[in-house]
Design an enzyme around this catalytic site. Structure first.
Site, PDB file in Angstrom:
ATOM      1  N   ASN A 127     -54.684  49.104 -36.105  1.00 33.60           N
ATOM      2  CA  ASN A 127     -53.432  49.105 -36.875  1.00 33.60           C
ATOM      3  C   ASN A 127     -53.648  48.392 -38.204  1.00 33.60           C
ATOM      4  OD1 ASN A 127     -52.511  50.056 -34.438  1.00 33.60           O
ATOM      5  ND2 ASN A 127     -51.635  48.118 -33.804  1.00 33.60           N
ATOM      6  N   ASP A 128     -54.208  47.192 -38.112  1.00 31.99           N
ATOM      7  CA  ASP A 128     -54.466  46.454 -39.347  1.00 31.99           C
ATOM      8  C   ASP A 128     -55.701  46.980 -40.065  1.00 31.99           C
ATOM      9  OD1 ASP A 128     -52.378  44.586 -39.781  1.00 31.99           O
ATOM     10  OD2 ASP A 128     -53.065  43.471 -38.036  1.00 31.99           O
ATOM     11  N   CYS A 180     -58.018  47.990 -29.329  1.00 33.31           N
ATOM     12  CA  CYS A 180     -56.699  47.634 -28.793  1.00 33.31           C
ATOM     13  C   CYS A 180     -55.580  48.047 -29.748  1.00 33.31           C
ATOM     14  CB  CYS A 180     -56.611  46.144 -28.467  1.00 33.31           C
ATOM     15  SG  CYS A 180     -56.790  45.104 -29.916  1.00 33.31           S
ATOM     16  N   ARG A 233     -48.729  48.927 -43.577  1.00 30.00           N
ATOM     17  CA  ARG A 233     -48.335  49.632 -42.349  1.00 30.00           C
ATOM     18  C   ARG A 233     -46.831  49.598 -42.106  1.00 30.00           C
ATOM     19  NH1 ARG A 233     -50.779  45.582 -37.620  1.00 30.00           N
ATOM     20  NH2 ARG A 233     -49.233  46.410 -36.204  1.00 30.00           N
ATOM     21  N   GLU A 241     -60.381  43.647 -37.347  1.00 31.96           N
ATOM     22  CA  GLU A 241     -59.237  44.341 -37.957  1.00 31.96           C
ATOM     23  C   GLU A 241     -59.193  44.173 -39.468  1.00 31.96           C
ATOM     24  OE1 GLU A 241     -55.543  42.932 -36.234  1.00 31.96           O
ATOM     25  OE2 GLU A 241     -56.231  40.881 -36.146  1.00 31.96           O
ATOM     26  N   HIS A 251     -44.368  46.588 -35.375  1.00 30.34           N
ATOM     27  CA  HIS A 251     -44.373  46.014 -34.038  1.00 30.34           C
ATOM     28  C   HIS A 251     -43.144  46.420 -33.232  1.00 30.34           C
ATOM     29  CE1 HIS A 251     -47.712  43.708 -35.646  1.00 30.34           C
ATOM     30  NE2 HIS A 251     -48.114  43.742 -34.408  1.00 30.34           N
ATOM     31  N   ARG A 303     -50.250  40.033 -26.737  1.00 33.41           N
ATOM     32  CA  ARG A 303     -49.862  39.513 -28.054  1.00 33.41           C
ATOM     33  C   ARG A 303     -49.064  38.225 -27.839  1.00 33.41           C
ATOM     34  NH1 ARG A 303     -49.562  45.319 -29.192  1.00 33.41           N
ATOM     35  NH2 ARG A 303     -50.516  45.759 -31.206  1.00 33.41           N
ATOM     36  N   ARG A 359     -54.624  37.113 -26.868  1.00 36.30           N
ATOM     37  CA  ARG A 359     -54.895  36.892 -28.290  1.00 36.30           C
ATOM     38  C   ARG A 359     -54.122  35.671 -28.736  1.00 36.30           C
ATOM     39  NH1 ARG A 359     -53.109  41.351 -32.565  1.00 36.30           N
ATOM     40  NH2 ARG A 359     -51.008  40.631 -32.133  1.00 36.30           N
TER      41      ARG A 359
HETATM   42  C1  PEP Z   1     -54.040  45.824 -34.655  1.00 37.35           C
HETATM   43  O1  PEP Z   1     -53.903  45.350 -35.776  1.00 37.35           O
HETATM   44  O2  PEP Z   1     -54.521  46.945 -34.423  1.00 37.35           O
HETATM   45  C2  PEP Z   1     -53.584  45.051 -33.474  1.00 37.35           C
HETATM   46  C3  PEP Z   1     -53.860  45.447 -32.247  1.00 37.35           C
HETATM   47  O3  PEP Z   1     -52.820  43.959 -33.666  1.00 37.35           O
HETATM   48  P1  PEP Z   1     -51.301  44.013 -34.187  1.00 37.35           P
HETATM   49  O4  PEP Z   1     -50.821  45.429 -34.087  1.00 37.35           O
HETATM   50  O5  PEP Z   1     -50.524  43.106 -33.328  1.00 37.35           O
HETATM   51  O6  PEP Z   1     -51.416  43.542 -35.592  1.00 37.35           O
HETATM   52 MG    MG Z   2     -53.461  43.274 -36.073  1.00 35.68          MG
END
Ligand code: PEP
Ligand code: MG
Length: 542
Positions: A452-453, A500, A463, A429, A188, A295, A331
């Protein structure tokens, strides 16, 4: 000149003074104290010394820069005598039996927030002053300078690693670039750098030698190179590169105001991701058509206690109003994993990414969830808000969420608090959510794929782990097939699906996503015009 290198987490070139951020410098520990009188005396001694320092600064400034400029030190002295400020610190030391440093830091946060929220610009300006005097006190009481005091001018920040909760503490306009020795491109902190549109280098071999503190550095976010005290030739080369970046950004301005539609007429919702109401300026500057991911947990990370319903309402309302009727997808809090805050009192876990986080906290502690939902529904009146829920794995979770949402709406109705109906969506996710996306689609209004997740859980690759960068492959066919499946299931049920996660801004995949039928891409504000350009040059029928 000394050269270091690392990996790029976000491009761009920045130059300025280096600030080495040492982790424990600005962390104020909360300690229980036995001898209250002794702690009060220690605080008083520190305060006297601070007053003395300020008097000396005043006299020096009076001589050097004149009375008008010296005045600020007089104001600071007065603030150190302020009864409300002192009462709050005394009360915490005496009643809560906590150390003076913690009482000062807490009071500083409370007062600064209070000043910052006032309508009067003069009073808002006092927020910085109260932090300034508190940091002076903290320095005297035993803590070294804190980050905010050091950041008087924009700097390149170098650190071993930066947690999101640390990164958000810096004033955004004071950060030129971020360099970390650890870190991952999917963390993040890297995402924050993209949102702020500043170069970020991770896994740098940079030595965090205090000797470099304050030196002039150039960071090349494209190649991951860092130059301390660059020589003439390097300076010149980097200046040229900076000029090229500027020219590219200039050129992208042509995309402003243009429609997000392919050559053969397929429209796309091109939205932006934010973490804070102040990011909206960047969203508007880059002409995004909405916010696809706010977020909201960053409101929690920036706060030293649970943000109240009122605080949250104000933040959501401000974003909705500033977006003037454009969609704002908020979110619900995704605390946990790398985004932790002390006041949640989360246990240390073996596998925090797979632990007590996000919607799981909300379902187990509905009072936290309901506070946020109330704030969201109240803010719904001021624009076009939609709500989405993170880390969903099952239809049962969604049904439970909807029950809680109904309770909140019922309570608001009973209190005659006005609100609007809003779209409810889920983040896809987890592989489980992908596999039941046909059923989930019957429950909600939209899907937003968190790549991402989704990549982390599908490939079983943490990650955050700096060593696994080569294994973290969001282009893996497994991930791409999942995205395709989710979009198909969404459309079969008549709802829309977007992306996203960071992959949404991967220009090499824009065409693929459009061909898959992805309806929305929500990307860092700085990527919006780049994605628009590609969309407008793409023909999906070919
Ligand atoms: C994701 O997981 O792709 C996402 C958009 O949320 P975050 O990166 O905040 O976990
Ligand atoms: Mg996520």
């Amino acid at each position: 000149m000394i050269k270091f290198s690392g990996s790029s987490a976000f491009g761009g070139v920045a130059a300025g003074r280096l600030f080495i951020f040492q982790k424990n410098e600005n962390q104020v520990e909360r300690r229980h104290i036995e001898d209250v009188e002794q702690e009060m005396a220690r605080f008083e001694q520190g305060r006297k010394l601070a007053l003395q320092q300020l008097q000396e600064l005043y006299e020096k400034a009076l001589k050097d820069v004149g009375e008008a400029n010296a005045m600020i030190f007089e104001v600071h002295q007065m603030m150190l005598e302020d009864l409300d400020y002192l009462e709050s610190i005394h009360y915490m030391i005496k009643e809560q039996q906590i150390n003076a440093e913690y009482a000062v830091a807490q009071t500083s946060d409370n007062f600064a927030e209070m000043f910052a929220s006032m309508d009067d610009a003069y009073m808002q300006g006092r927020a910085a002053d109260v932090r300034d005097i508190s940091e002076r006190l903290l320095g005297i009481l035993g803590n070294t300078q804190s980050s905010t005091e050091v950041l008087k001018e924009p700097v390149v920040i170098a650190a071993e690693d930066l947690a999101p909760s640390e990164t958000v503490q810096f004033e955004k306009d004071k950060l030129l670039a971020i360099v970390t020795r650890q870190g991952s491109a999917n963390s993040h902190t890297a995402i924050l750098a993209r949102t702020m549109d500043i170069p970020a280098v991770i896994q740098a071999d940079m030595v965090l030698d205090p000797e470099y503190d304050g030196k002039y550095v150039i960071v090349d976010g494209f190649t991951g190179e860092i130059y301390v005290d660059p020589d003439e030739e390097t300076r010149k080369r980097m200046e040229e590169k900076m000029a090229e970046c500027m020219a590219e950004k200039e050129l992208l301005q042509e995309q402003k105001g243009k429609e997000d539609v392919t050559l053969d007429g397929k429209p796309l919702k091109l939205y932006a991701n934010i973490g804070n109401p102040s990011d909206v300026a960047n969203v508007l500057k880059n002409d995004a058509r909405g916010i696809g991911l706010f977020r909201s947990e960053f409101l929690y990370l920036e706060s030293s206690d649970f943000p109240t319903e009122e605080d949250q309402f104000k933040a959501y309302k401000a974003v909705a109003e500033n977006m003037a009727g454009k969609k704002v997808i908020i979110r619900t809090l995704d605390i946990g994993a790398d985004k932790t805050v002390d006041y949640f009192n989360l246990d240390k876990e073996e596998n925090p990414a797979m632990g007590y986080r996000a919607i799981r906290i909300c379902l187990k502690q509905p009072e936290i969830f309901k506070t946020q939902l109330r704030a969201l529904y109240r803010a719904s009146n001021y624009g076009q808000i939609a709500i989405m829920f993170p880390m969903i794995t099952s239809v049962e979770e969604v049904r439970k969420i909807k029950e809680i949402v109904e309770e909140v709406k019922q309570e608001l109705t009973e209190l005659s608090v006005p609100f609007k109906e809003v779209e409810l969506g889920v983040m896809i996710e987890t592989p489980a959510a992908v596999m039941v996306s046909d059923e989930l689609a019957e429950e909600v209004d939209f899907f937003s794929i968190g790549t991402n997740d989704l990549t982390q859980y599908t490939l079983a690759v943490d990650r955050q782990n700096a060593k696994l960068g080569d294994f973290y492959n969001p282009h893996h066919r497994a991930v791409l097939r999942m995205i395709e499946m989710v979009v198909k299931n969404a459309h079969a049920a008549g709802i829309w699906a977007g992306i996203c996660g960071e992959l949404g801004a991967d220009l090499s995949l824009t065409e693929t996503f459009l061909k898959m039928g992805v309806d929305e891409l929500s990307v860092s504000p700085s990527m919006v015009l780049r994605v628009r350009k590609i969309v407008r040059e793409t023909c999906i029928e070919q």
